[in-house]
Design an enzyme around this catalytic site. Structure first.
Site, PDB file in Angstrom:
ATOM      1  N   LYS A   1       0.837  -1.191   0.000  1.00  0.00           N
ATOM      2  CA  LYS A   1       0.000   0.000   0.000  1.00  0.00           C
ATOM      3  C   LYS A   1       0.877   1.247   0.000  1.00  0.00           C
ATOM      4  O   LYS A   1       1.789   1.391   0.832  1.00  0.00           O
ATOM      5  CB  LYS A   1      -0.923   0.012   1.219  1.00  0.00           C
ATOM      6  CG  LYS A   1      -2.006  -1.065   1.192  1.00  0.00           C
ATOM      7  CD  LYS A   1      -3.020  -0.809   0.098  1.00  0.00           C
ATOM      8  CE  LYS A   1      -4.217  -1.732   0.225  1.00  0.00           C
ATOM      9  NZ  LYS A   1      -5.219  -1.483  -0.829  1.00  0.00           N
TER      10      LYS A   1
ATOM     11  N   ASP B   1      -0.066  -0.297  -4.657  1.00  0.00           N
ATOM     12  CA  ASP B   1      -1.459   0.146  -4.763  1.00  0.00           C
ATOM     13  C   ASP B   1      -1.602   1.468  -4.031  1.00  0.00           C
ATOM     14  O   ASP B   1      -1.413   1.530  -2.814  1.00  0.00           O
ATOM     15  CB  ASP B   1      -2.380  -0.915  -4.154  1.00  0.00           C
ATOM     16  CG  ASP B   1      -3.843  -0.479  -4.116  1.00  0.00           C
ATOM     17  OD1 ASP B   1      -4.186   0.506  -4.802  1.00  0.00           O
ATOM     18  OD2 ASP B   1      -4.632  -1.134  -3.412  1.00  0.00           O
TER      19      ASP B   1
ATOM     20  N   ASP C   1      -8.939  -0.329 -10.219  1.00  0.00           N
ATOM     21  CA  ASP C   1      -9.618  -1.104  -9.175  1.00  0.00           C
ATOM     22  C   ASP C   1     -10.909  -0.402  -8.769  1.00  0.00           C
ATOM     23  O   ASP C   1     -11.986  -0.705  -9.284  1.00  0.00           O
ATOM     24  CB  ASP C   1      -8.679  -1.289  -7.985  1.00  0.00           C
ATOM     25  CG  ASP C   1      -9.331  -2.048  -6.834  1.00  0.00           C
ATOM     26  OD1 ASP C   1     -10.391  -2.654  -7.033  1.00  0.00           O
ATOM     27  OD2 ASP C   1      -8.775  -2.029  -5.718  1.00  0.00           O
TER      28      ASP C   1
ATOM     29  N   GLU D   1      -1.275   0.026  -9.098  1.00  0.00           N
ATOM     30  CA  GLU D   1      -2.743   0.067  -9.020  1.00  0.00           C
ATOM     31  C   GLU D   1      -3.243   1.392  -8.465  1.00  0.00           C
ATOM     32  O   GLU D   1      -2.769   1.843  -7.410  1.00  0.00           O
ATOM     33  CB  GLU D   1      -3.230  -1.090  -8.132  1.00  0.00           C
ATOM     34  CG  GLU D   1      -4.738  -1.180  -7.973  1.00  0.00           C
ATOM     35  CD  GLU D   1      -5.138  -2.367  -7.113  1.00  0.00           C
ATOM     36  OE1 GLU D   1      -5.962  -2.172  -6.192  1.00  0.00           O
ATOM     37  OE2 GLU D   1      -4.623  -3.475  -7.357  1.00  0.00           O
TER      38      GLU D   1
ATOM     39  N   GLN E   1     -11.096  -7.144  -0.681  1.00  0.00           N
ATOM     40  CA  GLN E   1     -11.859  -6.050  -0.082  1.00  0.00           C
ATOM     41  C   GLN E   1     -11.688  -6.069   1.435  1.00  0.00           C
ATOM     42  O   GLN E   1     -12.583  -5.694   2.167  1.00  0.00           O
ATOM     43  CB  GLN E   1     -13.327  -6.181  -0.469  1.00  0.00           C
ATOM     44  CG  GLN E   1     -14.134  -4.909  -0.402  1.00  0.00           C
ATOM     45  CD  GLN E   1     -13.700  -3.901  -1.439  1.00  0.00           C
ATOM     46  OE1 GLN E   1     -13.249  -4.248  -2.520  1.00  0.00           O
ATOM     47  NE2 GLN E   1     -13.830  -2.640  -1.099  1.00  0.00           N
TER      48      GLN E   1
ATOM     49  N   LYS F   1     -12.946  -7.995  -7.968  1.00  0.00           N
ATOM     50  CA  LYS F   1     -13.244  -8.288  -6.569  1.00  0.00           C
ATOM     51  C   LYS F   1     -14.652  -8.851  -6.489  1.00  0.00           C
ATOM     52  O   LYS F   1     -15.624  -8.139  -6.759  1.00  0.00           O
ATOM     53  CB  LYS F   1     -13.122  -7.022  -5.714  1.00  0.00           C
ATOM     54  CG  LYS F   1     -11.698  -6.517  -5.574  1.00  0.00           C
ATOM     55  CD  LYS F   1     -11.632  -5.274  -4.704  1.00  0.00           C
ATOM     56  CE  LYS F   1     -10.187  -4.829  -4.497  1.00  0.00           C
ATOM     57  NZ  LYS F   1     -10.104  -3.574  -3.727  1.00  0.00           N
TER      58      LYS F   1
END
Length: 366
Positions: free
Chosen positions: A162, A191, A242, A217, A294, A266
């Site tokens: 992240k 991401d 996403d 992402e 998620q 997802k």
């Protein structure tokens, strides 16, 4: 195989380790268990994870829309009438995770009624997926330690990092520490959860150009239309859409406009029915697919691997299937196990999910 009852049951289970990222953070899994009962006594289940900072849904809102709108629309229909069910749910705008959980619970009931595993009903390509683990915001040493634990305990060797903080050097330092600690032994991708501007994203990717990243992402918002296209043109790895591709139409828009060249599927937001549409679209467009997470519990992760294993395209890459490990408990009677870096589809009809009634009684909120 007609639907006779639809239930939306709120529950809350704390995370042992909260996940922090650019668009929010999660400390408690305040989710909704969706149960669909048919006239032959079959009960299908799925999990809806509210993410108000992404889709605007809350636990109370999911319960309200399922009980007040969706349940009356699908009660009396046969679970085989998936297109009719999809059409009725689509009359209501938004509410993606509520629709998806109901859709997946119906697929679970269908599989049980027919005696087939959901993965086999969807496509049956394989029975397992390699696992990618998401690493949330922390200091470099802590994130390296978590990655080491995941590698040593579960055999996981792919990590989604992240990013999206300011200054962006906070995150580039983490990614560099991970690469220096593991060398070429692991796969790393990033991401941003829309946290950076296009220019910040470009500078960060330039700074990490020597770190052998495989994907990037949602580094910046899709609403930064021209900036996003400018960014994607210069990023040398696939740029994954996403949050910006909740529907097949959005996939088409983002890819054909040059704002992305890969997508995340997802099941928590597109169920099995719409996820299959997104998969076929991605296959037709010739773009890569990642099975995303998620921050699902075990039931949600079971749904993700059931879909991801069904198709060759979705099973090529490791799926994000491990963040249930950060929860203090779960509802499944038989916990999921990641071994050798893989998660295996549950055998048997439907999803193979059995809810522990004592755990549900302990954690339910109604």
């Amino acid at each position: 195989m007609k639907i006779t009852q639809v239930e939306a049951i709120p529950f809350a289970i704390p995370y042992a380790k909260p996940l922090k990222f650019a668009s929010g953070e999660v400390h408690v899994a305040e989710h909704v268990l969706v149960r669909v009962t048919t006239d032959d006594g079959v009960v299908g289940v799925a999990e809806a994870p509210p993410r108000p900072f992404t889709y605007g849904e809350t636990q109370a809102g999911i319960i309200a829309v399922i009980e007040g709108i969706f349940a009356p629309q699908v009660t009396g229909l046969d679970v085989i009438e998936r297109e009719q069910i999809h059409a009725r749910l689509s009359r209501t705008v938004g509410n993606p995770t509520a629709k998806s959980a109901l859709d997946m619970a119906i697929w679970d009931a269908l599989g049980q009624s027919l005696g087939y595993n959901v993965t086999d009903l969807l496509g049956g390509y394989t029975d397992r997926m390699r696992v990618s683990h998401m690493l949330g915001f922390d200091e470099p040493a802590a994130m390296v330690a978590e990655a080491e634990r995941m590698r040593d305990t579960y055999g996981i060797s792919t990590f989604k990092v992240k990013v999206g903080r300011r200054p962006f050097t906070l995150d580039t330092a983490v990614v560099r520490a991970l690469r220096e600690s593991f060398g070429t032994e692991v796969e790393l991708y990033v991401d941003g959860n829309r946290g950076w501007s296009p220019s910040e994203s470009a500078r960060a990717m330039h700074e990490m150009a020597d770190l052998d990243l495989t994907l990037a992402e949602e580094l910046c918002p899709a609403d930064d239309v021209l900036g996003r296209r400018w960014l994607v043109q210069q990023v040398e790895v696939p740029f994954v859409a996403d949050e910006s591709v909740v529907t097949p139409a959005e996939v088409t828009r983002e890819v054909l406009s040059g704002s992305a060249n890969a997508v995340s599927i997802k099941t928590a937001r597109t169920g099995f029915t719409t996820s299959r549409r997104v998969h076929h679209l991605a296959e037709g467009l010739g773009i890569e697919v990642v099975m995303g997470n998620q921050i699902d519990g075990q039931l949600g992760s079971l749904c993700s691997v059931a879909f991801g294993a069904a198709f060759e395209l979705t099973s090529r890459r490791p799926g994000e299937l491990s963040n249930f490990l950060d929860m203090t408990d779960d509802l499944l009677a038989e916990p999921l196990e990641i071994r050798g870096g893989e998660l295996v589809v549950r055998p048997g009809p439907g999803l193979g999910a059995v809810i522990d009634p004592d755990k549900l009684a302990r954690y339910r909120q109604d």
